[in-house]
Scaffold this motif. Structure first.
Motif, PDB file in Angstrom:
ATOM      1  N   SER A 128       0.835  -1.215   0.000  1.00  0.00           N
ATOM      2  CA  SER A 128       0.000   0.000   0.000  1.00  0.00           C
ATOM      3  C   SER A 128       0.866   1.260   0.000  1.00  0.00           C
ATOM      4  CB  SER A 128      -0.975  -0.005   1.178  1.00  0.00           C
ATOM      5  OG  SER A 128      -0.324   0.253   2.402  1.00  0.00           O
ATOM      6  N   HIS A 129       1.964   1.244   0.699  1.00  0.00           N
ATOM      7  CA  HIS A 129       2.858   2.413   0.711  1.00  0.00           C
ATOM      8  C   HIS A 129       3.632   2.537  -0.601  1.00  0.00           C
ATOM      9  CE1 HIS A 129       2.481   3.945   4.835  1.00  0.00           C
ATOM     10  NE2 HIS A 129       2.221   2.684   5.160  1.00  0.00           N
ATOM     11  N   LEU A 130       4.156   1.424  -1.077  1.00  0.00           N
ATOM     12  CA  LEU A 130       4.995   1.455  -2.282  1.00  0.00           C
ATOM     13  C   LEU A 130       4.203   1.675  -3.561  1.00  0.00           C
ATOM     14  CD1 LEU A 130       7.429  -1.378  -1.218  1.00  0.00           C
ATOM     15  CD2 LEU A 130       8.059   1.021  -1.594  1.00  0.00           C
ATOM     16  N   SER A 131       2.895   1.437  -3.522  1.00  0.00           N
ATOM     17  CA  SER A 131       2.074   1.665  -4.716  1.00  0.00           C
ATOM     18  C   SER A 131       2.113   3.126  -5.149  1.00  0.00           C
ATOM     19  CB  SER A 131       0.630   1.209  -4.479  1.00  0.00           C
ATOM     20  OG  SER A 131      -0.016   2.055  -3.545  1.00  0.00           O
ATOM     21  N   ALA A 132       2.403   4.021  -4.225  1.00  0.00           N
ATOM     22  CA  ALA A 132       2.494   5.447  -4.553  1.00  0.00           C
ATOM     23  C   ALA A 132       3.579   5.730  -5.593  1.00  0.00           C
ATOM     24  CB  ALA A 132       2.757   6.271  -3.286  1.00  0.00           C
ATOM     25  N   VAL A 133       4.573   4.855  -5.669  1.00  0.00           N
ATOM     26  CA  VAL A 133       5.650   5.041  -6.653  1.00  0.00           C
ATOM     27  C   VAL A 133       5.647   3.934  -7.711  1.00  0.00           C
ATOM     28  CG1 VAL A 133       7.117   6.428  -5.134  1.00  0.00           C
ATOM     29  CG2 VAL A 133       7.382   3.932  -5.167  1.00  0.00           C
ATOM     30  N   GLY A 134       4.555   3.170  -7.768  1.00  0.00           N
ATOM     31  CA  GLY A 134       4.386   2.181  -8.820  1.00  0.00           C
ATOM     32  C   GLY A 134       5.278   0.963  -8.725  1.00  0.00           C
ATOM     33  N   ILE A 135       5.478   0.481  -7.497  1.00  0.00           N
ATOM     34  CA  ILE A 135       6.353  -0.669  -7.286  1.00  0.00           C
ATOM     35  C   ILE A 135       5.762  -1.524  -6.169  1.00  0.00           C
ATOM     36  CG2 ILE A 135       7.842   0.517  -5.632  1.00  0.00           C
ATOM     37  CD1 ILE A 135      10.239  -0.800  -6.947  1.00  0.00           C
ATOM     38  N   SER A 136       5.992  -2.819  -6.235  1.00  0.00           N
ATOM     39  CA  SER A 136       5.526  -3.724  -5.177  1.00  0.00           C
ATOM     40  C   SER A 136       6.671  -3.978  -4.191  1.00  0.00           C
ATOM     41  CB  SER A 136       5.063  -5.055  -5.773  1.00  0.00           C
ATOM     42  OG  SER A 136       6.176  -5.781  -6.263  1.00  0.00           O
ATOM     43  N   VAL A 137       6.332  -4.535  -3.052  1.00  0.00           N
ATOM     44  CA  VAL A 137       7.369  -4.852  -2.071  1.00  0.00           C
ATOM     45  C   VAL A 137       8.321  -5.907  -2.620  1.00  0.00           C
ATOM     46  CG1 VAL A 137       6.059  -6.574  -0.752  1.00  0.00           C
ATOM     47  CG2 VAL A 137       7.869  -5.252   0.369  1.00  0.00           C
ATOM     48  N   SER A 138       7.813  -6.836  -3.424  1.00  0.00           N
ATOM     49  CA  SER A 138       8.696  -7.836  -4.036  1.00  0.00           C
ATOM     50  C   SER A 138       9.698  -7.178  -4.976  1.00  0.00           C
ATOM     51  CB  SER A 138       7.880  -8.881  -4.799  1.00  0.00           C
ATOM     52  OG  SER A 138       7.074  -9.607  -3.910  1.00  0.00           O
ATOM     53  N   GLN A 139       9.217  -6.244  -5.791  1.00  0.00           N
ATOM     54  CA  GLN A 139      10.109  -5.533  -6.702  1.00  0.00           C
ATOM     55  C   GLN A 139      11.117  -4.690  -5.927  1.00  0.00           C
ATOM     56  OE1 GLN A 139       6.948  -3.657  -8.934  1.00  0.00           O
ATOM     57  NE2 GLN A 139       7.358  -4.979 -10.703  1.00  0.00           N
ATOM     58  N   PHE A 140      10.656  -4.031  -4.873  1.00  0.00           N
ATOM     59  CA  PHE A 140      11.562  -3.234  -4.041  1.00  0.00           C
ATOM     60  C   PHE A 140      12.655  -4.116  -3.456  1.00  0.00           C
ATOM     61  CE2 PHE A 140      13.015  -1.544  -0.017  1.00  0.00           C
ATOM     62  CZ  PHE A 140      13.329  -0.223  -0.341  1.00  0.00           C
ATOM     63  N   SER A 141      12.267  -5.288  -2.954  1.00  0.00           N
ATOM     64  CA  SER A 141      13.237  -6.201  -2.345  1.00  0.00           C
ATOM     65  C   SER A 141      14.284  -6.658  -3.352  1.00  0.00           C
ATOM     66  CB  SER A 141      12.519  -7.420  -1.758  1.00  0.00           C
ATOM     67  OG  SER A 141      11.627  -7.017  -0.751  1.00  0.00           O
ATOM     68  N   ILE A 142      13.844  -6.986  -4.555  1.00  0.00           N
ATOM     69  CA  ILE A 142      14.783  -7.407  -5.592  1.00  0.00           C
ATOM     70  C   ILE A 142      15.751  -6.278  -5.924  1.00  0.00           C
ATOM     71  CG2 ILE A 142      15.005  -8.058  -8.026  1.00  0.00           C
ATOM     72  CD1 ILE A 142      12.318  -9.612  -7.668  1.00  0.00           C
ATOM     73  N   LEU A 143      15.219  -5.079  -6.126  1.00  0.00           N
ATOM     74  CA  LEU A 143      16.085  -3.944  -6.439  1.00  0.00           C
ATOM     75  C   LEU A 143      17.074  -3.671  -5.306  1.00  0.00           C
ATOM     76  CD1 LEU A 143      13.577  -1.427  -8.099  1.00  0.00           C
ATOM     77  CD2 LEU A 143      15.267  -2.885  -9.244  1.00  0.00           C
ATOM     78  N   ALA A 144      16.600  -3.737  -4.071  1.00  0.00           N
ATOM     79  CA  ALA A 144      17.467  -3.462  -2.920  1.00  0.00           C
ATOM     80  C   ALA A 144      18.579  -4.509  -2.811  1.00  0.00           C
ATOM     81  CB  ALA A 144      16.640  -3.418  -1.636  1.00  0.00           C
ATOM     82  N   LEU A 145      18.252  -5.774  -3.037  1.00  0.00           N
ATOM     83  CA  LEU A 145      19.277  -6.817  -2.957  1.00  0.00           C
ATOM     84  C   LEU A 145      20.287  -6.704  -4.093  1.00  0.00           C
ATOM     85  CD1 LEU A 145      17.167  -9.875  -1.781  1.00  0.00           C
ATOM     86  CD2 LEU A 145      19.076  -8.806  -0.560  1.00  0.00           C
ATOM     87  N   ILE A 146      19.818  -6.389  -5.287  1.00  0.00           N
ATOM     88  CA  ILE A 146      20.757  -6.218  -6.403  1.00  0.00           C
ATOM     89  C   ILE A 146      21.634  -4.998  -6.162  1.00  0.00           C
ATOM     90  CG2 ILE A 146      20.952  -5.692  -8.873  1.00  0.00           C
ATOM     91  CD1 ILE A 146      18.471  -7.484  -9.297  1.00  0.00           C
ATOM     92  N   ASP A 147      21.056  -3.946  -5.595  1.00  0.00           N
ATOM     93  CA  ASP A 147      21.855  -2.760  -5.277  1.00  0.00           C
ATOM     94  C   ASP A 147      22.931  -3.097  -4.250  1.00  0.00           C
ATOM     95  OD1 ASP A 147      22.369   0.078  -5.571  1.00  0.00           O
ATOM     96  OD2 ASP A 147      21.523   0.324  -3.561  1.00  0.00           O
ATOM     97  N   GLU A 148      22.592  -3.931  -3.285  1.00  0.00           N
ATOM     98  CA  GLU A 148      23.544  -4.323  -2.250  1.00  0.00           C
ATOM     99  C   GLU A 148      24.585  -5.313  -2.773  1.00  0.00           C
ATOM    100  OE1 GLU A 148      23.318  -6.603   1.999  1.00  0.00           O
ATOM    101  OE2 GLU A 148      21.856  -5.010   1.638  1.00  0.00           O
TER     102      GLU A 148
END
Length: 142
Positions: free
Chosen positions: A31-51
């Motif tokens: 619900s929070h991440l929908s404001a920027v057009g991303i799901s928590v799963s997508q956020f997690s993938i991006l964060a792990l790849i960034d790390e």
């Protein structure tokens, strides 16, 4: 409705309890991440790849405790949005994933929403309980 303080029947199932909690948490984060057009799963993938820039699919799947085929499908929309770049060195080399500039920008844009979700989750379960819950769950998979 039964008394939820003394579980019985299906409520004794650890897997069901974890899945219910995961759906509860996902609902908050999505619900929070929908404001920027991303799901928590997508956020997690991006964060792990960034790390872990240059991570290969097998290692990312291990980190996420996901089947590789499921992860490949999840990566598709991220690649379509051009949030990821990938390289393969050699003819049979595995793809190595990194965030593109657009991916880094999306992750930065999403971070305040993620922080708000973290705060809402902690407010709902309590900061100490949230920390203990995360530590306990991570100890099971790592």
């Amino acid at each position: 409705m039964r008394n939820m303080n003394s579980p019985n029947g299906p409520d004794l199932c650890h897997c069901l309890a974890v899945r219910r909690a995961a759906r509860y948490a996902s609902r908050i984060y999505d619900s929070h991440l929908s404001a920027v057009g991303i799901s928590v799963s997508q956020f997690s993938i991006l964060a792990l790849i960034d790390e872990h820039p240059g991570i290969v699919i097998a290692d990312l799947a291990d980190l996420m405790v996901m089947e590789r085929t499921t992860l490949v499908r999840a990566l598709g929309p991220l690649r379509d949005e051009q949030w990821l770049t990938s390289v393969a060195e050699g003819p049979k080399a595995a793809l190595k994933f990194m965030l593109s500039a657009a991916g880094k920008a999306k992750l930065s844009e999403a971070e305040p929403c993620w922080r708000a979700a973290q705060a809402e989750f902690e407010a709902g379960v309590g900061p100490k309980q949230a920390t203990a819950l995360r530590a306990g769950l991570l100890s099971v998979v790592f």
